[in-house]
Design an enzyme around this catalytic site. Structure first.
Site, mmCIF file in Angstrom:
data_model
loop_
_atom_site.group_PDB
_atom_site.id
_atom_site.type_symbol
_atom_site.label_atom_id
_atom_site.label_comp_id
_atom_site.label_asym_id
_atom_site.label_seq_id
_atom_site.Cartn_x
_atom_site.Cartn_y
_atom_site.Cartn_z
ATOM 1 C CG HIS A 64 -1.891 1.140 1.218
ATOM 2 N ND1 HIS A 64 -3.104 1.053 0.581
ATOM 3 C CD2 HIS A 64 -1.805 2.402 1.714
ATOM 4 C CE1 HIS A 64 -3.736 2.211 0.700
ATOM 5 N NE2 HIS A 64 -2.974 3.047 1.374
ATOM 6 C CG ASP B 22 -11.437 3.899 5.665
ATOM 7 O OD1 ASP B 22 -10.925 4.863 6.257
ATOM 8 O OD2 ASP B 22 -11.204 3.632 4.474
ATOM 9 C CE LYS C 105 -8.485 2.052 3.276
ATOM 10 N NZ LYS C 105 -8.711 3.410 2.895
HETATM 11 N N1 URA Z 1 -5.250 6.565 2.097
HETATM 12 C C1 URA Z 1 -6.245 6.022 2.865
HETATM 13 O O1 URA Z 1 -6.776 4.965 2.557
HETATM 14 N N2 URA Z 1 -6.605 6.684 3.980
HETATM 15 C C2 URA Z 1 -6.050 7.848 4.356
HETATM 16 O O2 URA Z 1 -6.427 8.382 5.376
HETATM 17 C C3 URA Z 1 -5.027 8.410 3.552
HETATM 18 C C4 URA Z 1 -4.639 7.739 2.422
#
Ligand code: URA
Length: 458
Positions: free
Chosen positions: A92, A171, A197
């Site tokens: 990520h 989220d 996530k």
């Molecule tokens: N990417 C995400 O998924 N969440 C954030 O808060 C910042 C970047």
């Protein structure tokens, strides 16, 4: 009884919240019982007062438990009985300009035998989004159910989708709210948002690309190192193998910026046609590119976690072989096909959307590129129509820039700073001004170059 306003006040005044208070807020917000204005107020209080590590962990946990945790066919690490059990890993990035490494990493690492289920995002602020890039491939579907996502990951080895309603719904709702209440750039909120996530995805290993600089959410090395350390620690507490590479985002990564152009760059790298670098006349060279360097470094960490290589050098050699043999490109084509896209782009990049017009953006003066306001390059892509000004905007996949001059490059007045691909003259004029202002050019050469990969954390 817990009153939302009392919890907001507690955080506003700089006190730590309990797990119960955080869970109460997240559950209430997810179910719709707690209004957006109270969630926004708490998010802003968190931005001002921060959270300690326990609070950040509890926030992450409450957000994970707002949805489902994926169960992989071969079970979680440590509970496997099959001798051929797979290792599931993801990567990520915190986001940047021209940051397209996921498009190579997923098929490349899958071609080495690791399962790569990736839940990615759309463009956010000036930063580009993996989902938008993938959707520039005709027919590519990023909106798959969890079952189909799991099925493709098992069968092909990699699958790239957007966040589903089943994964961390808290989220999804909170992120949309943060985006419009100036509460994105906040360490505990970013940690919880990204990690919930990834932990709900239930991978065994996670490699984080935490960017710093003018094109990143974290503008300083220190802030980005703090973010990396917090995310690594949360992942470890969940028993995951996790590490972060802190990388530079003070200039665009690679040679293409814009959705279809970035897909093209990745395909050409997997075809072995391009290395992604350009010399001062904007022609491809054979030197290894910044894009390839970051891609290989992140991929190597994934292979190390999976136990497929003894050290970074072995892992890199293995990855380079998979690129040279065409296996990574074949895996990419397989994934595109499985997700309903036109896999013929892998043989013929001209099948990707192409802009009607191409012209250089020229340097207003001679000298050396001292610095780039990299976020402005992202905003210039949005000005061309390659990103969204409001959530409902439709993206023009074809537009963007290629061959940007990088920091330290010499440039003569009138020479290209980069080449613009566009479909609309008025938009192009706005983007051109933005790009020219983003470059600081001065007479003296640049003495020291910023390291591309700053450090490994975890
Ligand atoms: N990417 C995400 O998924 N969440 C954030 O808060 C910042 C970047």
């Amino acid at each position: 009884m817990l009153l939302p306003a009392q919890i907001i006040q507690k955080k506003r005044d700089g006190n730590a919240l309990t797990e119960e208070e955080i869970r109460f807020f997240i559950n209430g917000f997810t179910s719709g019982e707690l209004p957006e204005y109270q969630m926004s107020a708490l998010a802003m209080a968190i931005c001002f007062q921060g959270m300690n590590f326990d609070e950040t962990m509890w926030l992450t946990r409450a957000m994970i438990e707002s949805g489902k945790v994926v169960e992989w066919k071969h079970g979680a690490l440590g509970q496997r009985t099959l001798p051929t059990a797979s290792f599931y890993a993801d990567k990520h990035s915190t986001g940047g300009i021209g940051d397209k490494t996921s498009l190579i990493i997923a098929p490349l690492v899958a071609a080495c035998g690791v399962k790569v289920p990736m839940i990615s995002g759309r463009g956010l602020g000036p930063t580009g989004g993996t989902l938008d890039k993938l959707e520039s491939i005709d027919g590519f579907n990023v909106n798959l159910s969890l079952d189909v996502f799991q099925g493709i990951t098992e069968a092909v080895g990699c699958c790239m989708i957007g966040q589903t309603a089943q994964i961390a719904p808290a989220d999804k709702k909170l992120y949309a709210l943060r985006d419009v209440t100036a509460t994105v750039s906040c360490l505990p909120l970013i940690v919880a948002s990204i990690m919930c996530k990834k932990l709900a995805e239930n991978v065994d290993g996670l490699v984080l690309d935490v960017k710093w600089g003018s094109g990143a959410f974290m503008r300083t090395r220190e802030a980005s190192a703090d973010l990396a350390k917090a995310m690594v620690e949360v992942g470890k507490r969940y028993g995951k193998k996790v590490c972060a590479l802190q990388t530079d985002m003070n200039q665009p990564l690679g040679q293409q910026i814009g959705n279809a152009l970035e897909v093209r760059e990745c395909i050409e790298i997997m075809q072995g046609v391009a290395t992604g670098n350009a010399d001062s006349q904007s022609r491809p060279t054979t030197a290894p590119s910044d894009l390839l360097e970051v891609t290989l470094a992140l991929s190597a960490e994934m292979l190390l976690m999976a136990g497929l290589a003894k050290n970074v050098a072995d892992a890199t050699q293995m990855l380079q072989k998979k690129l040279a043999s065409g296996d990574a490109l074949r895996k990419f084509a397989e994934m595109i096909e499985a997700q309903g896209g036109d896999a013929r782009v892998c043989e013929d990049v001209k099948r990707l959307p192409i802009a009607q017009h191409v012209r250089p953006i020229t340097a207003p003066k001679s000298g050396f590129v001292q610095s780039i306001e990299c976020d402005q390059i992202g905003y210039a892509v949005i000005a061309l129509g390659g990103g969204r000004k409001v959530a409902a905007d439709k993206i023009d996949f074809a537009v963007g820039f290629e061959h940007p001059k990088k920091i330290g490059d010499a440039v003569n007045a009138g020479e290209p700073l980069m080449v613009m691909h566009y479909n609309d003259e008025a938009r192009a004029a706005e983007a051109e001004g933005t790009v020219q202002h983003a470059y600081r050019i001065e007479g003296k050469p640049v003495a020291t170059r910023l390291p591309l990969i700053v450090q490994k954390i975890g």
